[in-house]
Design a protein around this motif. Structure first.
Motif, short mmCIF file in Angstrom:
data_model
loop_
_atom_site.label_atom_id
_atom_site.label_comp_id
_atom_site.label_asym_id
_atom_site.label_seq_id
_atom_site.Cartn_x
_atom_site.Cartn_y
_atom_site.Cartn_z
N ARG A 135 34.76 -6.63 44.59
CA ARG A 135 35.60 -6.90 43.43
C ARG A 135 36.36 -8.22 43.60
O ARG A 135 36.45 -9.03 42.69
CB ARG A 135 36.57 -5.73 43.20
N GLN A 136 36.92 -8.47 44.78
CA GLN A 136 37.69 -9.70 44.98
C GLN A 136 36.80 -10.94 44.92
O GLN A 136 37.24 -12.01 44.50
CB GLN A 136 38.51 -9.66 46.27
N ASP A 137 35.53 -10.80 45.34
CA ASP A 137 34.61 -11.94 45.26
C ASP A 137 34.30 -12.28 43.80
O ASP A 137 34.23 -13.46 43.43
CB ASP A 137 33.32 -11.65 46.02
N LEU A 138 34.10 -11.26 42.98
CA LEU A 138 33.87 -11.49 41.55
C LEU A 138 35.08 -12.18 40.92
O LEU A 138 34.93 -13.11 40.12
CB LEU A 138 33.58 -10.17 40.83
N HIS A 139 36.26 -11.74 41.31
CA HIS A 139 37.51 -12.36 40.83
C HIS A 139 37.54 -13.84 41.22
O HIS A 139 37.80 -14.72 40.40
CB HIS A 139 38.71 -11.61 41.43
N ASP A 140 37.27 -14.12 42.50
CA ASP A 140 37.29 -15.50 42.99
C ASP A 140 36.24 -16.35 42.28
O ASP A 140 36.51 -17.51 41.94
CB ASP A 140 37.05 -15.53 44.50
#
Length: 156
Positions: free
Chosen positions: A141-146
């Protein structure tokens, strides 16, 4: 948690060591503000100064917890508080540094650029290198956000 204040303290302690912020904090530095919570701090470091960075962090209570892939990444975890610093060594070359990925391939990281964390200027990995470092694994999820933030930066 890895707070902006803790990032500042770590960067201060590493003064004199050629490091730059990458990973999630690096994306936030490019954006100029914190956009999510961070459990760790990723730092690029020139390979000749890797041992010095590990030594400095050791003096701050960080213990080496994963060096299986020392050519790619070295993970240190704070003995009492549990947050991590991941060091990503790269070799100085003309035009930046060259980093090895887990497939054994090298890629060029252009020179660090200006970013901001907690109102303070920091050196961070440029957008193109951030995008490259987000390849070769399944996104969390955090990679998609980044990646959304990197897209926004590139589209202006």
């Amino acid at each position: 948690m890895m707070t902006a204040e803790r990032v500042h303290g770590l960067l201060d302690a590493l003064a004199g060591v050629d490091v730059w912020v990458d990973g999630g904090w690096g994306v936030d530095a490019l954006v100029g503000r914190q956009t999510r919570a961070h459990g760790d701090l990723d730092l690029g470091v020139v390979r000749p100064q890797l041992d010095r960075a590990v030594e400095v962090l050791g003096g701050l209570g960080y213990e080496l917890t994963d060096a299986r892939y020392v050519e790619v990444t070295v993970q240190l975890t704070h003995a009492e508080e549990g947050h991590r610093v991941d060091l990503h060594p790269s070799t100085p070359v003309l035009g930046g540094t060259e980093q090895l990925d887990f497939d054994g391939k090298t890629y060029l990281i252009p020179p660090a650029v200006e970013g901001w964390i907690g109102g303070r200027q920091v050196r961070c990995m440029p957008v193109s290198a951030q995008r490259r470092s987000h390849q070769g694994y399944e996104f969390r999820r955090q990679d998609l956000h980044d990646m959304r933030l990197l897209d926004e930066l590139e589209s202006g």
